[in-house]
Design a protein around this motif. Structure first.
Motif, PDB file in Angstrom:
ATOM      1  N   ASN A 121       0.830  -1.213   0.000  1.00 47.59           N
ATOM      2  CA  ASN A 121       0.000   0.000   0.000  1.00 47.59           C
ATOM      3  C   ASN A 121       0.861   1.259   0.000  1.00 47.59           C
ATOM      4  N   GLU A 122       1.903   1.268   0.808  1.00 50.15           N
ATOM      5  CA  GLU A 122       2.791   2.430   0.885  1.00 50.15           C
ATOM      6  C   GLU A 122       3.444   2.719  -0.463  1.00 50.15           C
ATOM      7  N   LYS A 171      -3.592  -5.755  -1.312  1.00 46.83           N
ATOM      8  CA  LYS A 171      -3.628  -4.552  -0.483  1.00 46.83           C
ATOM      9  C   LYS A 171      -4.272  -4.804   0.869  1.00 46.83           C
ATOM     10  N   GLN A 175      -3.112   1.927 -10.411  1.00 48.12           N
ATOM     11  CA  GLN A 175      -3.257   0.497 -10.186  1.00 48.12           C
ATOM     12  C   GLN A 175      -3.573  -0.252 -11.472  1.00 48.12           C
ATOM     13  N   LYS A 207       0.994   4.165  -3.051  1.00 50.16           N
ATOM     14  CA  LYS A 207       0.697   5.574  -2.786  1.00 50.16           C
ATOM     15  C   LYS A 207       1.867   6.481  -3.144  1.00 50.16           C
ATOM     16  N   SER A 208       3.062   6.088  -2.761  1.00 52.46           N
ATOM     17  CA  SER A 208       4.218   6.957  -2.978  1.00 52.46           C
ATOM     18  C   SER A 208       4.686   6.992  -4.425  1.00 52.46           C
TER      19      SER A 208
END
Length: 70
Positions: A8-9, A36, A18, A12-13
């Motif tokens: 997940n990290e 996830k 997706q 996002k970064s």
């Protein structure tokens, strides 16, 4: 659960979409959702593709190291 957290990290970064990941890894949107949420884990082939897509270390994704670099 550490894989799901790190997965997940990195999603996002990265700023990547997706849908790009699903196409790159040849998996479904549901598979990504399951990864996830920690409901399932990728196969070795999919893990390798995730690692390549995000240019990160498999060891980082698996929680074996704190460095996300190869």
């Amino acid at each position: 659960m550490l894989f799901a957290q790190r997965f997940n990290e990195i999603i996002k970064s990265s700023g990547k979409k997706q849908i790009e990941l699903t196409e790159y890894c040849y998996v479904t949107k549901q598979s990504i959702s399951d990864f996830k949420q920690g409901k399932s884990f990728p196969t070795l082939e999919t893990l390798f593709n995730i690692r390549k897509f995000f240019d990160c270390s498999s060891d980082y994704l698996l929680g074996l190291t704190d460095s996300d670099k190869n």
